[in-house]
Every structure is written in structure tokens, then in C-alpha cells.
Design a protein around this motif. Sequence first.
Motif: not given
Length: 488
Positions: A118-125
Motif C-alpha cells: 500500500l502506498i501512503v497517498r501522495p495525492t488522491s487522484e
Amino acid sequence: MSKDITSRSEDYSQWYIDLVRKAGLADYSAVKGCMVIKPYGFAIWENMRDTLDRMFKETGHVNAYFPLFIPKSFLSKEAAHVEGFAKECAVVTHYRLKNAEDGSGVVVDPDARLEEELIVRPTSETIIWNTYRDWIQSYRDLPLLINQWANVVRWEMRTRLFLRTAEFLWQEGHTAHATREEAIEETRKMLDVYATFAEEWMALPVVKGVKTTNERFAGAEDTYCIEALMQDGKALQAGTSHFLGQNFAKAFDVQFSSKEGTLEYVWATSWGVSTRLMGALVMAHSDDEGLIIPPKIAPHQVVIIPIPKPLAELDEAINNVAKELRARGIRVKIDTDDQNRPGYKFAEYEKLGIPVRLAVGARDLAAGTIEVARRDTREKQSVALDGIGDHVANLLDEIQRNLFERARTFRDERITRVDTWDEFVKTLDEKGGFISAHWDGTGETEDLIKDETKATIRCIPLNNPQEDGLCVRTGKPSSQRVLFARAY
RNA sequence: CGGGGUGUAGCGCAGCCCGGUUAGCGCAUCUGCUUUGGGAGCAGAGGGUCGCAGGUUCGAAUCCUGCCACCCCGACCA
């Protein structure tokens, strides 16, 4: 000169750090690259957030919340997007710890590896457009106008309090539209909301413009921005609004049935501002004595300090003044603390940037006056207690206006039109600020200039006058000037 | 990752080169008194695994080895 803040002339960058820490805005944390936002700093952010939130709602948006974690595979669905963010993503690989066998503490349990990281969101697009696929079937579901207040993580190699931290707070709007025109209109509308907020609330003059291809958001067709100028002559991107075209709709297969019965991909925008605005606020207005906060977003707009000779009438007078101010909606703090002397308090509240300070002592009571000090100019005057409410209300407006005018004059004096390369380099080194110059329109030239001078094209201003000229670096033909600057 | 630097009380530092009583100083903190119109004064008090581990030595903050962390410059950064 403040006792514990480095002066701007001595070391601008240290001044900024001192100010942020000594004024109680934020501090370094135990986690490298991450900051603790302290109560006073958070109170300012809350005022910014509440104002923006109201403006978003007034333009038809609603809030929602999406997950912090994004499946790794989502990120790679939009090619340019993953390319832009891959290098700064924090990744969750395990979901459990266990006691170390040698008793030295806890270790990651190798048996608890996630099937998909899982990636910790850098932005949520990506997570949002994956969700929108289920929400959008018909033109009747559009437009979808959603905003999210959240934290995001971008693992930067080098950080600065508020300006660039590994984790930061922001809002990200993500909207879906039936037509290209409507999406572009939304992009521009939100850029205007940001510009209005920056100028009218933060007293921060901004240039609205479009980013070049090089500086565009990863996955956008066009990135609009507001650019501000800091006191050291460096530019700061204060907000962005992206027209995403159909890129994310295609990547996440978000289609809708149009009125005409055809199946179409959805048009998208996204837009955001972050706690970086706190950095802009500090660097645009403050001085060597401390912060200067525009009245409209100051947690306390007025502080009242009794000059403490024990006197019952003093309490009464102060409470009456506070009551009169509060009746006008002014945020007032009364400092009744008797541990510190007035001189200490004066310096302290100047450091905190409270716009107006009122001081009352026996002397004033006898004369029926009160001492009024304004933070922006540090002027003091004695004003009649009678009618103090109107006086202070007007003064707060005047300070708000003055801060904006002061910053705008400073900024305008530092937009320099330049036509030769020598002048370009000289202006950048000696004067700073924005340089308005011709550019041949290629990314190669932009990179070349960046390599040679560290200056980037901050934006192509909106409604930019078309004007034939020659590129300041290559001499090739150009149809308009663009704004260059060294930036944060 | 490359170059440089720093780890000693909550914060900022001295001491280390040249090993030797109880590890100091400023600010902050606590107590008391006097003060209070631009960052108060005096008196007293508390607070330390000297980054971690090992080594040399009768004796280590100090010398040696290894490790760790952080900071600055660069690379990186819509």
C-alpha cells in the motif's frame, strides 16, 4: 530587535526557521522531515481552512474522505502520474510486528507481508477515480464536486518547516464533468477562489497563470497556479488547479451515458492548497520582531494588556473595552497574567503577530484614553476610550489593507522586464523577484536556464499580452513573455 | 549517495588538543522577597546514562576502534 530571532539581513533562512519555532507555529519532530504543528500555528491554519471550506461550499462543493492507503497497482494506472510521484512514495509492506527473539524489542513479522503493498497517498487522484467509477453512470450523476481535507506524504530528501515536509495537511478537490469546457471552467473557477483567498484573507498578492509542460502536474493536461513573492525575492507556488482532461477517467475506466445516449469518458479537475500557505504567510509579511498576521486570519486580532498597578477600575475598563470589541465580532485576548511585566508582553505579542495591542494603566484611566499599537507599522497612539470599538474595527481593516498594499508594492517593484541574457543573470543575482522575459517555448531551453541559473518558469500569466520578441536565452522567436524566478 | 560538521541538564554552549577532586556557564524551571508604562533585581534550590558499544589506562567527557543519530552544502523536489 527581537531577542531570539535572527534578523532577515543576517540570514533569511534562519530568520524563517526561528520565527516558525519561536512564535509557536511548528517545531521539528522525532520523525525526520515531519513537523509538529503547535496550537498557535494550528489556530491560524484552522482559520485558513474554515474560510476556504466556506468558499468551496459556496461554489457548490461537498466534503468527503477517502483512504490514506492506496494499492500500489492504482498508482501505475496513469503513466505520467506514477512517473511523477514514484520517487517520493512511502510504502506499507507489512501489517504486524512481533517480539524480537533476542528480546531487544519488536521487529517486523516477516510472515505478515501484504499481498499487495500500500502506498501512503501522495495525492488522491487514483483512489478517488477508482471510486468515481462506481459513482458515475449517467450525465445525471455529473458534475461531481467533491473536496477532501487530508494529510498526504511525499518523501522529500530535503525538508523545510511548512514549505516542504514529508507529511503535510491540505485540501484536494476532485471534480468530474460531462464536458471539456465545463471542466476547464471549474479549473479556472477554483484558481479564482484561491487567488481571492490569498489576496483578501492572507493579504498575499498573487499572479495567476499556467504552468509550462515541464512544471505541469503529473497526469494533467494543464496546471494553473497562483504564484507569490517572498521577501527574499524568491517565488512560492501558493496553490494549483489542474485540468486533468480524460486521463484519469481513461485510466480508471470512468464512463457515463450522455443525454444523446453515447458512452463518454468523464472530464476531470483537481485542485489543492496546503499548509505551505503558512510558510507563505510568514515570509510575505513578517519582520525581525516576529510574525505579522493579517487581521482576517489572526487567531487573536486584539490583545489587551493591563498595566498592573492593583486597581479595580482597571479590570472594569478592560472588560468593557473587550465587550465592545467582541460585540463587533472582533477576536480579543485579555492578558491578565501577572507573572510577566508589560515590556515582556509587548515583545511577546509582537513576536506572535497580533495585529492590534491595547494597553491600559492608571494613567490612561485618568485621562479617559487607551494606548493603541498596530503591529504592521509598530506605531503607537493614545486614543479616547469613548468610541474605541469603531476605532479598532477601522484600524483592523486598515492593517489588512496596508499589508496587502505593502506586499503588492514590494512584488510589483520586483517584476523586471528583461531582454538580454546578461541582464537576466544580473537581475536574478542582484535583485531577485520575477523576471518577465521572452522564451522560445521549448522544455530544453527551460531546462538549460534552470541548470545555469536555478530559475524556473513560474507561470505564463493569464491574459498575457501577446508580443513578438526573441528568446532571452536562445534568441529564437517568441510570442509572449513568461515569468521566471528562483522558487521555493 | 558524495563533501563538511555536530552529539555534554529542557534550550544554547564551554571543557576534549595536553586523561586526574564533586563535569561547568548562560537562558529556562522551582521557592521567597522587592518590582511592574518596552524583554526586572536579589537570594536560594532542583535538574547530567557527557549519543551508543567496545578497547587502552590505577583513572576516560577527554585517547583508540566500531556503530548510531542529527545538521549544513550538493544531488533530488508539480
